[in-house]
Design a protein around this motif. Sequence first.
Motif, PDB file in Angstrom:
ATOM      1  N   ALA A 142      12.688 -35.712 -32.142  1.00  0.00           N
ATOM      2  CA  ALA A 142      13.256 -36.783 -32.966  1.00  0.00           C
ATOM      3  C   ALA A 142      14.295 -36.245 -33.935  1.00  0.00           C
ATOM      4  O   ALA A 142      15.328 -36.876 -34.175  1.00  0.00           O
ATOM      5  CB  ALA A 142      12.138 -37.500 -33.722  1.00  0.00           C
ATOM      6  N   LEU A 143      14.046 -35.080 -34.512  1.00  0.00           N
ATOM      7  CA  LEU A 143      15.027 -34.458 -35.406  1.00  0.00           C
ATOM      8  C   LEU A 143      16.370 -34.279 -34.701  1.00  0.00           C
ATOM      9  O   LEU A 143      17.425 -34.576 -35.266  1.00  0.00           O
ATOM     10  CB  LEU A 143      14.525 -33.086 -35.871  1.00  0.00           C
ATOM     11  N   ARG A 144      16.317 -33.780 -33.478  1.00  0.00           N
ATOM     12  CA  ARG A 144      17.554 -33.554 -32.728  1.00  0.00           C
ATOM     13  C   ARG A 144      18.238 -34.872 -32.387  1.00  0.00           C
ATOM     14  O   ARG A 144      19.462 -35.005 -32.521  1.00  0.00           O
ATOM     15  CB  ARG A 144      17.250 -32.752 -31.457  1.00  0.00           C
ATOM     16  N   GLU A 145      17.469 -35.849 -31.959  1.00  0.00           N
ATOM     17  CA  GLU A 145      18.064 -37.120 -31.539  1.00  0.00           C
ATOM     18  C   GLU A 145      18.720 -37.853 -32.698  1.00  0.00           C
ATOM     19  O   GLU A 145      19.755 -38.512 -32.515  1.00  0.00           O
ATOM     20  CB  GLU A 145      16.987 -38.000 -30.909  1.00  0.00           C
ATOM     21  N   LEU A 146      18.140 -37.761 -33.877  1.00  0.00           N
ATOM     22  CA  LEU A 146      18.706 -38.450 -35.037  1.00  0.00           C
ATOM     23  C   LEU A 146      19.822 -37.658 -35.710  1.00  0.00           C
ATOM     24  O   LEU A 146      20.480 -38.161 -36.615  1.00  0.00           O
ATOM     25  CB  LEU A 146      17.606 -38.747 -36.060  1.00  0.00           C
ATOM     26  N   GLY A 147      20.024 -36.427 -35.297  1.00  0.00           N
ATOM     27  CA  GLY A 147      21.081 -35.612 -35.887  1.00  0.00           C
ATOM     28  C   GLY A 147      20.817 -35.244 -37.336  1.00  0.00           C
ATOM     29  O   GLY A 147      21.757 -35.164 -38.134  1.00  0.00           O
ATOM     30  N   MET A 148      19.551 -35.004 -37.670  1.00  0.00           N
ATOM     31  CA  MET A 148      19.240 -34.596 -39.036  1.00  0.00           C
ATOM     32  C   MET A 148      19.975 -33.289 -39.359  1.00  0.00           C
ATOM     33  O   MET A 148      19.936 -32.341 -38.575  1.00  0.00           O
ATOM     34  CB  MET A 148      17.737 -34.409 -39.207  1.00  0.00           C
ATOM     35  N   PRO A 149      20.650 -33.227 -40.514  1.00  0.00           N
ATOM     36  CA  PRO A 149      21.455 -32.038 -40.809  1.00  0.00           C
ATOM     37  C   PRO A 149      20.637 -30.763 -40.968  1.00  0.00           C
ATOM     38  O   PRO A 149      21.038 -29.704 -40.493  1.00  0.00           O
ATOM     39  CB  PRO A 149      22.160 -32.398 -42.119  1.00  0.00           C
ATOM     40  N   LEU A 150      19.481 -30.873 -41.650  1.00  0.00           N
ATOM     41  CA  LEU A 150      18.675 -29.698 -41.957  1.00  0.00           C
ATOM     42  C   LEU A 150      17.199 -30.036 -41.850  1.00  0.00           C
ATOM     43  O   LEU A 150      16.789 -31.193 -42.005  1.00  0.00           O
ATOM     44  CB  LEU A 150      18.961 -29.190 -43.378  1.00  0.00           C
ATOM     45  N   ALA A 151      16.406 -28.997 -41.610  1.00  0.00           N
ATOM     46  CA  ALA A 151      14.949 -29.105 -41.654  1.00  0.00           C
ATOM     47  C   ALA A 151      14.405 -27.764 -42.123  1.00  0.00           C
ATOM     48  O   ALA A 151      15.110 -26.748 -42.090  1.00  0.00           O
ATOM     49  CB  ALA A 151      14.382 -29.475 -40.293  1.00  0.00           C
ATOM     50  N   GLU A 152      13.157 -27.762 -42.569  1.00  0.00           N
ATOM     51  CA  GLU A 152      12.531 -26.489 -42.931  1.00  0.00           C
ATOM     52  C   GLU A 152      11.037 -26.553 -42.637  1.00  0.00           C
ATOM     53  O   GLU A 152      10.434 -27.635 -42.589  1.00  0.00           O
ATOM     54  CB  GLU A 152      12.774 -26.115 -44.394  1.00  0.00           C
ATOM     55  N   ASP A 153      10.442 -25.376 -42.426  1.00  0.00           N
ATOM     56  CA  ASP A 153       8.995 -25.247 -42.357  1.00  0.00           C
ATOM     57  C   ASP A 153       8.574 -24.116 -43.279  1.00  0.00           C
ATOM     58  O   ASP A 153       9.351 -23.713 -44.153  1.00  0.00           O
ATOM     59  CB  ASP A 153       8.513 -25.059 -40.913  1.00  0.00           C
ATOM     60  N   HIS A 154       7.354 -23.618 -43.124  1.00  0.00           N
ATOM     61  CA  HIS A 154       6.870 -22.583 -44.038  1.00  0.00           C
ATOM     62  C   HIS A 154       7.736 -21.327 -44.021  1.00  0.00           C
ATOM     63  O   HIS A 154       7.836 -20.629 -45.039  1.00  0.00           O
ATOM     64  CB  HIS A 154       5.433 -22.182 -43.666  1.00  0.00           C
ATOM     65  N   MET A 155       8.370 -21.035 -42.888  1.00  0.00           N
ATOM     66  CA  MET A 155       9.007 -19.738 -42.731  1.00  0.00           C
ATOM     67  C   MET A 155      10.508 -19.766 -42.507  1.00  0.00           C
ATOM     68  O   MET A 155      11.124 -18.708 -42.437  1.00  0.00           O
ATOM     69  CB  MET A 155       8.359 -18.981 -41.562  1.00  0.00           C
ATOM     70  N   LYS A 156      11.133 -20.942 -42.420  1.00  0.00           N
ATOM     71  CA  LYS A 156      12.571 -20.942 -42.143  1.00  0.00           C
ATOM     72  C   LYS A 156      13.206 -22.274 -42.504  1.00  0.00           C
ATOM     73  O   LYS A 156      12.540 -23.305 -42.634  1.00  0.00           O
ATOM     74  CB  LYS A 156      12.842 -20.628 -40.669  1.00  0.00           C
ATOM     75  N   VAL A 157      14.547 -22.227 -42.608  1.00  0.00           N
ATOM     76  CA  VAL A 157      15.396 -23.418 -42.703  1.00  0.00           C
ATOM     77  C   VAL A 157      16.308 -23.389 -41.493  1.00  0.00           C
ATOM     78  O   VAL A 157      16.856 -22.333 -41.155  1.00  0.00           O
ATOM     79  CB  VAL A 157      16.239 -23.399 -43.999  1.00  0.00           C
ATOM     80  N   TRP A 158      16.501 -24.543 -40.824  1.00  0.00           N
ATOM     81  CA  TRP A 158      17.314 -24.534 -39.609  1.00  0.00           C
ATOM     82  C   TRP A 158      18.074 -25.837 -39.438  1.00  0.00           C
ATOM     83  O   TRP A 158      17.795 -26.835 -40.095  1.00  0.00           O
ATOM     84  CB  TRP A 158      16.453 -24.246 -38.384  1.00  0.00           C
ATOM     85  N   ARG A 159      19.074 -25.777 -38.529  1.00  0.00           N
ATOM     86  CA  ARG A 159      19.816 -26.972 -38.120  1.00  0.00           C
ATOM     87  C   ARG A 159      19.149 -27.517 -36.857  1.00  0.00           C
ATOM     88  O   ARG A 159      19.187 -26.865 -35.806  1.00  0.00           O
ATOM     89  CB  ARG A 159      21.272 -26.625 -37.796  1.00  0.00           C
ATOM     90  N   PRO A 160      18.575 -28.711 -36.901  1.00  0.00           N
ATOM     91  CA  PRO A 160      17.906 -29.235 -35.712  1.00  0.00           C
ATOM     92  C   PRO A 160      18.832 -29.402 -34.502  1.00  0.00           C
ATOM     93  O   PRO A 160      18.398 -29.189 -33.367  1.00  0.00           O
ATOM     94  CB  PRO A 160      17.368 -30.589 -36.182  1.00  0.00           C
ATOM     95  N   ALA A 161      20.071 -29.784 -34.714  1.00  0.00           N
ATOM     96  CA  ALA A 161      20.964 -30.057 -33.586  1.00  0.00           C
ATOM     97  C   ALA A 161      21.187 -28.825 -32.720  1.00  0.00           C
ATOM     98  O   ALA A 161      21.210 -28.904 -31.489  1.00  0.00           O
ATOM     99  CB  ALA A 161      22.296 -30.592 -34.090  1.00  0.00           C
ATOM    100  N   SER A 162      21.351 -27.665 -33.364  1.00  0.00           N
ATOM    101  CA  SER A 162      21.664 -26.443 -32.629  1.00  0.00           C
ATOM    102  C   SER A 162      20.501 -25.462 -32.571  1.00  0.00           C
ATOM    103  O   SER A 162      20.522 -24.529 -31.761  1.00  0.00           O
ATOM    104  CB  SER A 162      22.865 -25.748 -33.272  1.00  0.00           C
TER     105      SER A 162
END
Length: 248
Positions: A142-162
């Motif tokens: 869903a993150l990729r499909e909606l084109g969310m700019p950024l996401a994070e979890d306990h260990m990283k920050v990332w770009r969902p699209a790429s």
Amino acid sequence: MLASIHDVSPRSHAQVDRLAHLLERHTGTGRFAMLVIPDHWREAPIEGNAAFGTQLRAWADAGIEMFLHGWCHRDETPATQGFAGFKGKHMTAGEGEFLNLPHDEALARMARGKALLEDVLGRPVAGFIAPAWLYGEGAHAALRELGMPLAEDHMKVWRPASGEVLSRGPVVTWASRSKGRIASSLAFARLARTALPLALPTLRLAVHPGDTTVPALMDSIDQTLARFVRSHRPARYADLARSARGPG
């Protein structure tokens, strides 16, 4: 240094305000993020709450980044077995909303929350961060499909699209729901103040409304912020994204 306040909703307004003042003393105005829940445990909807919507816009106008933080923050599809069941039981108190959601439901909640929050704010959300930092396969899709700019979890920050990882390293956070978790989070924060500034180019720190109920946690947050800003510049997630993109 990236700092954030989690679980922002009408039910936590007073605590969030207190945490915002604490962060501002160290980071300056607007140099942190808020993670907003559209309807916290389905008991505190933002929709229709004009006063809280006005406050959210004021915070955003001051430069605070606004992330969507699930829909209700409650795990309504808990797993009972396997690694997902372990994570749901031991890493959160029944709040891993997006850990086990099937794709269609994850997409629907994420899209609805994004539309609602952007309508309230009058600007795009900064990204999506799942409750308890827990994502299932449906949430990732869903993150990729909606084109969310950024996401994070306990260990990283990332770009969902790429899938590009912008920062690695543990987020420093505190837990207030039991004496054991209070003690362990205080111990980890002490270790983090010594070790992480020497080891990581980007530090992350996250606070929760419940932290305000335990003076020892508030003191630890204050001490950790004071140490981190000595070596790392307070910044926004957007600054991290821009620096990863490079010149031009």
